[in-house]
Scaffold this motif. Sequence first.
Motif, PDB file in Angstrom:
ATOM      1  N   THR A  58       0.839  -1.189   0.000  1.00 17.78           N
ATOM      2  CA  THR A  58       0.000   0.000   0.000  1.00 17.78           C
ATOM      3  C   THR A  58       0.881   1.248   0.000  1.00 17.78           C
ATOM      4  OG1 THR A  58      -1.727  -1.166   1.216  1.00 17.78           O
ATOM      5  CG2 THR A  58      -1.787   1.242   1.244  1.00 17.78           C
ATOM      6  N   THR A  60       2.444   5.027   0.377  1.00 16.32           N
ATOM      7  CA  THR A  60       2.439   6.123   1.334  1.00 16.32           C
ATOM      8  C   THR A  60       3.063   7.339   0.668  1.00 16.32           C
ATOM      9  OG1 THR A  60       4.592   5.462   2.244  1.00 16.32           O
ATOM     10  CG2 THR A  60       2.618   4.632   3.369  1.00 16.32           C
ATOM     11  N   PHE A  71      -5.142   5.047   0.799  1.00 11.38           N
ATOM     12  CA  PHE A  71      -6.153   4.027   1.013  1.00 11.38           C
ATOM     13  C   PHE A  71      -6.663   3.531  -0.335  1.00 11.38           C
ATOM     14  CE2 PHE A  71      -6.126   6.772   4.705  1.00 11.38           C
ATOM     15  CZ  PHE A  71      -6.094   5.868   5.756  1.00 11.38           C
ATOM     16  N   ALA A  80      -4.364   9.322  -1.337  1.00 12.78           N
ATOM     17  CA  ALA A  80      -3.948   9.954  -0.087  1.00 12.78           C
ATOM     18  C   ALA A  80      -4.494  11.373  -0.069  1.00 12.78           C
ATOM     19  CB  ALA A  80      -2.425   9.969   0.030  1.00 12.78           C
ATOM     20  N   VAL A 146      -7.274   8.137  12.364  1.00 10.07           N
ATOM     21  CA  VAL A 146      -7.113   7.778  10.948  1.00 10.07           C
ATOM     22  C   VAL A 146      -7.761   6.407  10.765  1.00 10.07           C
ATOM     23  CG1 VAL A 146      -5.540   7.473   9.016  1.00 10.07           C
ATOM     24  CG2 VAL A 146      -4.931   9.062  10.853  1.00 10.07           C
ATOM     25  N   THR A 147      -9.059   6.408  10.601  1.00 13.09           N
ATOM     26  CA  THR A 147      -9.813   5.164  10.431  1.00 13.09           C
ATOM     27  C   THR A 147      -9.718   4.712   8.978  1.00 13.09           C
ATOM     28  OG1 THR A 147     -11.343   5.887  12.139  1.00 13.09           O
ATOM     29  CG2 THR A 147     -12.088   4.106  10.691  1.00 13.09           C
ATOM     30  N   PRO A 148      -9.309   3.461   8.719  1.00 12.42           N
ATOM     31  CA  PRO A 148      -9.152   3.016   7.323  1.00 12.42           C
ATOM     32  C   PRO A 148     -10.426   3.113   6.492  1.00 12.42           C
ATOM     33  CG  PRO A 148      -8.076   1.489   8.832  1.00 12.42           C
ATOM     34  CD  PRO A 148      -8.878   2.441   9.679  1.00 12.42           C
ATOM     35  N   GLN A 149     -11.585   2.895   7.113  1.00 11.42           N
ATOM     36  CA  GLN A 149     -12.836   2.917   6.361  1.00 11.42           C
ATOM     37  C   GLN A 149     -13.231   4.332   5.981  1.00 11.42           C
ATOM     38  OE1 GLN A 149     -16.014   0.790   8.234  1.00 11.42           O
ATOM     39  NE2 GLN A 149     -17.541   1.365   6.701  1.00 11.42           N
ATOM     40  N   LYS A 150     -13.737   4.495   4.768  1.00  9.40           N
ATOM     41  CA  LYS A 150     -14.249   5.783   4.294  1.00  9.40           C
ATOM     42  C   LYS A 150     -15.758   5.780   4.492  1.00  9.40           C
ATOM     43  CE  LYS A 150     -14.802   8.377  -0.057  1.00  9.40           C
ATOM     44  NZ  LYS A 150     -16.212   8.000  -0.328  1.00  9.40           N
ATOM     45  N   GLY A 227     -13.644   9.093   8.499  1.00  4.64           N
ATOM     46  CA  GLY A 227     -12.784   8.035   7.986  1.00  4.64           C
ATOM     47  C   GLY A 227     -11.594   8.563   7.205  1.00  4.64           C
ATOM     48  N   GLN A 228     -10.540   7.735   7.147  1.00  3.06           N
ATOM     49  CA  GLN A 228      -9.345   8.006   6.353  1.00  3.06           C
ATOM     50  C   GLN A 228      -8.682   9.336   6.706  1.00  3.06           C
ATOM     51  OE1 GLN A 228     -10.287   7.266   2.186  1.00  3.06           O
ATOM     52  NE2 GLN A 228     -10.606   5.090   2.578  1.00  3.06           N
ATOM     53  N   HIS A 275      -5.994  14.769   8.609  1.00  2.00           N
ATOM     54  CA  HIS A 275      -4.797  14.363   9.359  1.00  2.00           C
ATOM     55  C   HIS A 275      -4.422  15.408  10.408  1.00  2.00           C
ATOM     56  CE1 HIS A 275      -4.255  10.802   6.961  1.00  2.00           C
ATOM     57  NE2 HIS A 275      -4.255  11.506   5.848  1.00  2.00           N
TER      58      HIS A 275
END
Length: 290
Positions: A58, A60, A71, A80, A146-150, A227-228, A275
């Motif tokens: 993944t 960055t 993501f 991102a 920073v939750t991975p799910q959108k 999310g994200q 962020h």
Amino acid sequence: MISFLSLGLVGIVAIALPITFSTPAVGALQVRVSPTNPKLGDTIAVAIEQQPGTTGSTPTIKLQDKTYPAFEIAPNRFRAMLPTTPLEQPGVRRFQVIAGDQVRNMAVKVGNRSFPIQRINLPPGKSGISATQYELDRVAAFKKLVTPQKYWNGAFARPNKGRISAIYGVRRYYNGKFAKDYYHRGVDYAGGVGSPVVAPASGRVALVGTVSQGFRIHGNIVGIDHGQGVTSAFLHLSRIDVKEGDMVKPGQVIGAVGATGAVTGPHLHWGLYVHGEAVDPVPWREQGFN
């Protein structure tokens, strides 16, 4: 407002590259950035595509001393979100897109933007208020999510029908003293006390704080995790209609406009964070980031 207005000089990004994917050598990462002419306060979306069959991890984004996650938004495609703020200097920056052993070096440019100056006179009993440590800790933890799910989908809605009384990015004097390294980290809506505040987008309620708990600056507050790394905070509420852990949908009432915390009068302060940095909510409402 003060802790959500807390400093956060982030050396981030912008881009003067076409919105179409670039065409590097076969197997290399393809990158596009939008908007094409970002300015201070904008959110920058970096879309990354890996060639089918390419083995990698993944991606960055590395910018100066910060690393931002990407993501997956479709097979072999990632995105991102990078914040910019009024405290940065405009101009060219360089960042790296990294996926496993693949690296792309990108040049980006952030345009300048003029922000108005506002003079605020806090009434007696308000100007000397300071945040409690509990308040600061809860707010700081919320901004780091920073939750991975959108959770969100499409453009954000207006959280209140009141007129806008203060735009994003305003620099301020408080009781005649210039607030150094300060900018207004959100949009204020001059709705009447008790008028509904609605969620601008889907998300999970991750912060509920009240004056009685020690939220002396923010007042009664609701924070939504979209999310994200994208979060919203709603300050100075007179009433809170949700609890932590609730899932909310766009347009759902989460509370009501009030005058709690460090304020000069009733209004809603909506801060949108990427962020942990306060970005201009207007592009999220007018164009959105799907």
